[in-house]
Design a protein around this motif. Structure first.
Motif, PDB file in Angstrom:
ATOM      1  N   ILE A  98      23.247  -0.028 -55.792  1.00  0.00           N
ATOM      2  CA  ILE A  98      22.053   1.022 -56.070  1.00  0.00           C
ATOM      3  C   ILE A  98      20.744   0.556 -56.668  1.00  0.00           C
ATOM      4  N   THR A  99      19.584   0.468 -56.014  1.00  0.00           N
ATOM      5  CA  THR A  99      18.660  -0.197 -56.572  1.00  0.00           C
ATOM      6  C   THR A  99      17.658   1.035 -57.267  1.00  0.00           C
ATOM      7  N   GLY A 100      17.196   0.817 -58.331  1.00  0.00           N
ATOM      8  CA  GLY A 100      16.365   1.811 -58.840  1.00  0.00           C
ATOM      9  C   GLY A 100      16.935   3.103 -59.326  1.00  0.00           C
ATOM     10  N   ARG A 101      15.830   4.147 -59.438  1.00  0.00           N
ATOM     11  CA  ARG A 101      16.473   5.650 -59.692  1.00  0.00           C
ATOM     12  C   ARG A 101      17.089   5.654 -61.214  1.00  0.00           C
ATOM     13  N   ASN A 102      16.846   4.801 -62.016  1.00  0.00           N
ATOM     14  CA  ASN A 102      17.624   4.788 -63.402  1.00  0.00           C
ATOM     15  C   ASN A 102      19.148   4.821 -63.013  1.00  0.00           C
ATOM     16  N   ALA A 103      19.734   4.247 -62.056  1.00  0.00           N
ATOM     17  CA  ALA A 103      21.205   4.327 -61.984  1.00  0.00           C
ATOM     18  C   ALA A 103      21.983   3.562 -62.931  1.00  0.00           C
ATOM     19  N   ASN A 104      21.558   2.566 -63.928  1.00  0.00           N
ATOM     20  CA  ASN A 104      22.440   2.198 -64.647  1.00  0.00           C
ATOM     21  C   ASN A 104      22.627   3.098 -65.952  1.00  0.00           C
ATOM     22  N   ALA A 105      21.471   3.870 -66.281  1.00  0.00           N
ATOM     23  CA  ALA A 105      21.578   4.912 -67.432  1.00  0.00           C
ATOM     24  C   ALA A 105      22.486   6.143 -66.860  1.00  0.00           C
ATOM     25  N   ILE A 106      22.324   6.594 -65.641  1.00  0.00           N
ATOM     26  CA  ILE A 106      22.954   7.607 -64.945  1.00  0.00           C
ATOM     27  C   ILE A 106      24.550   7.342 -64.829  1.00  0.00           C
ATOM     28  N   GLU A 138      -6.786  -8.682 -54.274  1.00  0.00           N
ATOM     29  CA  GLU A 138      -5.994  -8.947 -55.296  1.00  0.00           C
ATOM     30  C   GLU A 138      -6.102  -7.924 -56.568  1.00  0.00           C
ATOM     31  N   ASP A 139      -7.241  -7.640 -56.861  1.00  0.00           N
ATOM     32  CA  ASP A 139      -7.469  -6.456 -58.008  1.00  0.00           C
ATOM     33  C   ASP A 139      -6.667  -5.401 -57.519  1.00  0.00           C
ATOM     34  N   GLN A 140      -6.797  -4.969 -56.572  1.00  0.00           N
ATOM     35  CA  GLN A 140      -6.058  -3.744 -56.158  1.00  0.00           C
ATOM     36  C   GLN A 140      -4.573  -3.899 -56.278  1.00  0.00           C
ATOM     37  N   VAL A 141      -4.180  -5.060 -55.908  1.00  0.00           N
ATOM     38  CA  VAL A 141      -2.492  -5.393 -56.142  1.00  0.00           C
ATOM     39  C   VAL A 141      -2.332  -5.336 -57.461  1.00  0.00           C
ATOM     40  N   ALA A 142      -3.210  -5.977 -58.112  1.00  0.00           N
ATOM     41  CA  ALA A 142      -2.763  -6.145 -59.509  1.00  0.00           C
ATOM     42  C   ALA A 142      -2.576  -4.893 -60.267  1.00  0.00           C
ATOM     43  N   ALA A 143      -3.564  -3.957 -59.913  1.00  0.00           N
ATOM     44  CA  ALA A 143      -3.538  -2.600 -60.531  1.00  0.00           C
ATOM     45  C   ALA A 143      -2.415  -1.698 -59.926  1.00  0.00           C
ATOM     46  N   GLU A 144      -1.851  -1.808 -58.586  1.00  0.00           N
ATOM     47  CA  GLU A 144      -0.833  -1.156 -58.388  1.00  0.00           C
ATOM     48  C   GLU A 144       0.441  -1.489 -58.803  1.00  0.00           C
ATOM     49  N   ILE A 145       0.746  -2.997 -59.210  1.00  0.00           N
ATOM     50  CA  ILE A 145       1.653  -3.477 -59.928  1.00  0.00           C
ATOM     51  C   ILE A 145       1.749  -2.908 -61.229  1.00  0.00           C
ATOM     52  N   HIS A 146       0.530  -2.888 -62.067  1.00  0.00           N
ATOM     53  CA  HIS A 146       0.636  -2.419 -63.652  1.00  0.00           C
ATOM     54  C   HIS A 146       0.997  -0.916 -63.474  1.00  0.00           C
ATOM     55  N   ALA A 147       0.317  -0.166 -62.391  1.00  0.00           N
ATOM     56  CA  ALA A 147       0.586   1.369 -62.419  1.00  0.00           C
ATOM     57  C   ALA A 147       1.981   1.677 -62.157  1.00  0.00           C
ATOM     58  N   ILE A 148       2.671   0.956 -61.153  1.00  0.00           N
ATOM     59  CA  ILE A 148       4.013   1.340 -60.820  1.00  0.00           C
ATOM     60  C   ILE A 148       4.950   0.785 -62.133  1.00  0.00           C
ATOM     61  N   ASP A 149       4.858  -0.352 -62.956  1.00  0.00           N
ATOM     62  CA  ASP A 149       5.411  -0.794 -63.912  1.00  0.00           C
ATOM     63  C   ASP A 149       5.394   0.420 -65.074  1.00  0.00           C
ATOM     64  N   LYS A 150       4.175   0.728 -65.421  1.00  0.00           N
ATOM     65  CA  LYS A 150       3.924   1.793 -66.232  1.00  0.00           C
ATOM     66  C   LYS A 150       4.538   3.119 -65.834  1.00  0.00           C
ATOM     67  N   LYS A 151       4.355   3.638 -64.706  1.00  0.00           N
ATOM     68  CA  LYS A 151       5.319   4.713 -64.176  1.00  0.00           C
ATOM     69  C   LYS A 151       6.718   4.848 -64.287  1.00  0.00           C
ATOM     70  N   ARG A 152       7.469   3.609 -64.041  1.00  0.00           N
ATOM     71  CA  ARG A 152       8.740   3.258 -64.037  1.00  0.00           C
ATOM     72  C   ARG A 152       9.260   3.527 -65.614  1.00  0.00           C
ATOM     73  N   LYS A 153       8.424   2.875 -66.583  1.00  0.00           N
ATOM     74  CA  LYS A 153       8.931   2.812 -67.877  1.00  0.00           C
ATOM     75  C   LYS A 153       8.846   4.248 -68.382  1.00  0.00           C
ATOM     76  N   LYS A 154       7.648   5.016 -68.158  1.00  0.00           N
ATOM     77  CA  LYS A 154       7.527   6.202 -68.664  1.00  0.00           C
ATOM     78  C   LYS A 154       8.731   7.213 -68.247  1.00  0.00           C
ATOM     79  N   TYR A 155       8.945   7.201 -66.856  1.00  0.00           N
ATOM     80  CA  TYR A 155      10.194   7.793 -66.463  1.00  0.00           C
ATOM     81  C   TYR A 155      11.334   7.719 -66.995  1.00  0.00           C
ATOM     82  N   CYS A 156      11.597   6.243 -67.038  1.00  0.00           N
ATOM     83  CA  CYS A 156      13.016   5.796 -67.689  1.00  0.00           C
ATOM     84  C   CYS A 156      13.016   6.236 -69.199  1.00  0.00           C
ATOM     85  N   VAL A 157      12.256   6.257 -69.903  1.00  0.00           N
ATOM     86  CA  VAL A 157      12.256   6.857 -71.225  1.00  0.00           C
ATOM     87  C   VAL A 157      12.515   8.490 -71.264  1.00  0.00           C
TER      88      VAL A 157
END
Length: 197
Positions: A98-106, A138-157
């Motif tokens: 299972i990839t993603g979805r905080n399955a490790n914590a669930i 490249e700037d758009q891709v970098a922004a997307e990486i940062h945004a998704i990482d931030k969203k995943r961290k917030k969602y996980c916490v």
């Protein structure tokens, strides 16, 4: 021997590809975004709401109050609960990745679960995602990486009260930029296949 593998990952680190290859190597079932689709079907949540609220934390009352269901719970919580039920059902059958979805914590109470975190150097992730997103700068891709990482961290916490990417919450953490995708697959397969001592 482990019967369930969960893979959490930084965006662009190759966690989805690694998870898929591990499942294929073990001849196991593989689950990622389809968990959401099954959650929708099982919970009578319309597809638009599901995709809109996937991996989001509740927002404050006010303008968004109309998005709350009749139990006065934010749609994001309804979506998380639906996914959680599906993940538990999948895990009970075993022999799955299972990839993603905080399955490790669930699934933290499940025996026979190997929890993996895949991370990688930012520049490596940027190069990898630029190849997958050729219409973006490249700037758009970098922004997307940062945004998704931030969203995943917030969602996980918010939903699991754990810290996304902190080694304490995983059995193994692998750097795909140093090891490469295929070596990560070999390591995970080897660890999962070991007999419990």
């Amino acid at each position: 021997m482990k019967k369930i593998i969960t893979i959490s990952r930084e965006f662009g680190a190759g966690g989805g590809e690694i998870g898929s290859k591990v499942a294929k190597a073990l001849n196991w079932e593989y689950y990622n975004k389809e968990i959401i689709l099954k959650a929708a079907a099982d919970s009578n949540i319309d597809m638009y709401s599901l995709m809109e609220w996937d991996e989001k934390v509740p927002v404050s009352f006010g303008f968004t109050q109309s998005l709350f269901d009749f139990y006065n719970r934010p749609m994001s919580e309804v979506v998380f609960d639906a996914q959680k039920r599906v993940i538990i059902d999948i895990a009970q059958k075993g022999n799955c990745v299972i990839t993603g979805r905080n399955a490790n914590a669930i699934l933290k109470e499940f025996d026979g679960c190997l929890n993996v975190f895949i991370h990688a150097d930012f520049d490596w992730r940027l190069k990898r995602m630029k190849d997958k997103m050729p219409d973006f700068t490249e700037d758009q891709v970098a922004a997307e990486i940062h945004a998704i990482d931030k969203k995943r961290k917030k969602y996980c916490v918010f939903y699991t009260k754990t810290v996304f990417g902190m080694a304490d919450y995983y059995d193994i953490c692998l750097d795909s930029s140093r090891l490469g995708i295929d070596e990560c697959v070999k390591v995970i397969k080897a660890v999962a296949s070991r007999k419990d001592e």
